[in-house]
Each structure stands twice: as structure tokens, then as C-alpha cells.
Scaffold this active site. Structure first.
Site, PDB file in Angstrom:
ATOM      1  N   LEU A   1       0.843 -11.351  15.412  1.00  0.00           N
ATOM      2  CA  LEU A   1       0.506 -12.752  15.672  1.00  0.00           C
ATOM      3  C   LEU A   1       1.738 -13.501  16.155  1.00  0.00           C
ATOM      4  O   LEU A   1       2.792 -13.424  15.536  1.00  0.00           O
ATOM      5  CB  LEU A   1      -0.005 -13.419  14.390  1.00  0.00           C
ATOM      6  CG  LEU A   1      -1.244 -12.801  13.755  1.00  0.00           C
ATOM      7  CD1 LEU A   1      -1.436 -13.342  12.354  1.00  0.00           C
ATOM      8  CD2 LEU A   1      -2.449 -13.087  14.610  1.00  0.00           C
ATOM      9  N   ASP A   2       1.596 -14.236  17.239  1.00  0.00           N
ATOM     10  CA  ASP A   2       2.635 -15.151  17.691  1.00  0.00           C
ATOM     11  C   ASP A   2       2.375 -16.428  16.925  1.00  0.00           C
ATOM     12  O   ASP A   2       1.332 -17.067  17.100  1.00  0.00           O
ATOM     13  CB  ASP A   2       2.511 -15.365  19.195  1.00  0.00           C
ATOM     14  CG  ASP A   2       3.468 -16.422  19.720  1.00  0.00           C
ATOM     15  OD1 ASP A   2       4.289 -16.939  18.940  1.00  0.00           O
ATOM     16  OD2 ASP A   2       3.389 -16.730  20.918  1.00  0.00           O
TER      17      ASP A   2
END
Length: 186
Positions: A20-21
Site C-alpha cells: 500500500l502506498d
């Protein structure tokens, strides 16, 4: 999700890690001023007077933090790519931007997450503003739901948080942080 292969959905069953960014995924995607009560109103107004001339997220955060405060007049404000803003505010040359460009030597004294932006006004000591994004209200629940499915959430964060030397002209690659390093806990 875009799948380029016909068996892509079948291969998804073998996935055990989700990257996940955090920016805009687990966070609101909007910077805000940290410790606003400790910032002198005149310094914030001066910074905001310069910042009104920019669309940069850090500038937008300072303008928002200033709210309805009366701002001093700013003239000849221009952006210097990669550095910040420069102009004349209340009759004094002022800069808003990167630490070194504003005449501040060395590395930050702390490793707090977020971004810093500096204000340098002729004849006055530089002022540091700390900016950070905030977690979405459902971020912890989303991470817990991934874990409940047996997936290992991994978080990608900007390398600017990590202080390390790099070769001139090279961009830093994202740093992948395992879930136990500053990740939201359920």
C-alpha cells in the site's frame, strides 16, 4: 485493478502480501500544519502571504492554516523550481521552501514523520513549519481486514523520511516498510 493476463485472477489466489502506498490510500492525501499553536501568528501570516502564489500542497496547507488571518502584502513573488518561493513581504525579502535554500544548515534534529518547510525573512531567524498528512478514519479497519484475510500489509513510504546519502542526480526509490515499522495497528 487491471489484469493483463487471462489467468491473472487465478494467480491472485496465491497473493499473501499487499503493498500500500500510504499517501492518499490510508491517509487523507492532504497536508496540515503540525503544532499550529506553537507557531507565531505573524510568521504563519508571512508564510501564507508567499504561499498564496503557489499550488504546491505544502503552500496550500499553510494558507489553510492561516485561515481568515490578515496577510501582509507580498510583491514580486516567484517560484524557484525545486527550492520554493521568494518575494518581498512587508518590505523585506522572504523565502519559503527547502531548508538549505532558506539558509538553514545541517539535517533536521528530529526524525518526525512528515514534511518541513522553512520561512526565511531578511533580518530574522528562520522559522520551521512541520506538515503532515492524517490517517483516514477507516485506515486501521482496512489494515485489520487485510490481516483477517491472511494477507500481510506492507507500506511504501517516501525515502525522504530516511536520512541516507545518495549520488548527485539520482532519485530515491520508494522505501518499502514491513508492517511493524510505523504501520497503523488494528
Amino acid at each position: 485493478m487491471l489484469l493483463k493476463s487471462a489467468d491473472g485472477l487465478e494467480r491472485l489466489a496465491a497473493v499473501d502480501t499487499v503493498a500500500l502506498d500510504k499517501t492518499g490510500t490510508l491517509t487523507m492525501g492532504r497536508l496540515g500544519l503540525v503544532g499550529a499553536d506553537a507557531v507565531a501568528a505573524a510568521d504563519l501570516a508571512t508564510a501564507a502571504a508567499l504561499a498564496t502564489r503557489s499550488r504546491h500542497p505544502a503552500s496550500r496547507a499553510l494558507v489553510e492554516a492561516a485561515g481568515d488571518a490578515a496577510l501582509p502584502e507580498a510583491h514580486g513573488v516567484g517560484e524557484v523550481p525545486g527550492q520554493g518561493l521568494e518575494g518581498i513581504v512587508a518590505g523585506r525579502r522572504a523565502r519559503l521552501g527547502r531548508r538549505a535554500w532558506c539558509g538553514v544548515a545541517g539535517e533536521p534534529a528530529d526524525e518526525s514523520p512528515g514534511t518541513e518547510i522553512w520561512l526565511a525573512v531578511e533580518g530574522r531567524p528562520p522559522v520551521r513549519f512541520r506538515l503532515a498528512d492524517s490517517l483516514r478514519p477507516d485506515a486501521a479497519h482496512a489494515v485489520a481486514a487485510l490481516r483477517a484475510l491472511g494477507l500481510v500489509p506492507t507500506f511504501i513510504i517516501p525515502c525522504a523520511i530516511r536520512r541516507r546519502p545518495e549520488a548527485p542526480g539520482r532519485r530515491r526509490a520508494p522505501l518499502v516498510m514491513p508492517r511493524h515499522h510505523g504501520a497503523p495497528r488494528s
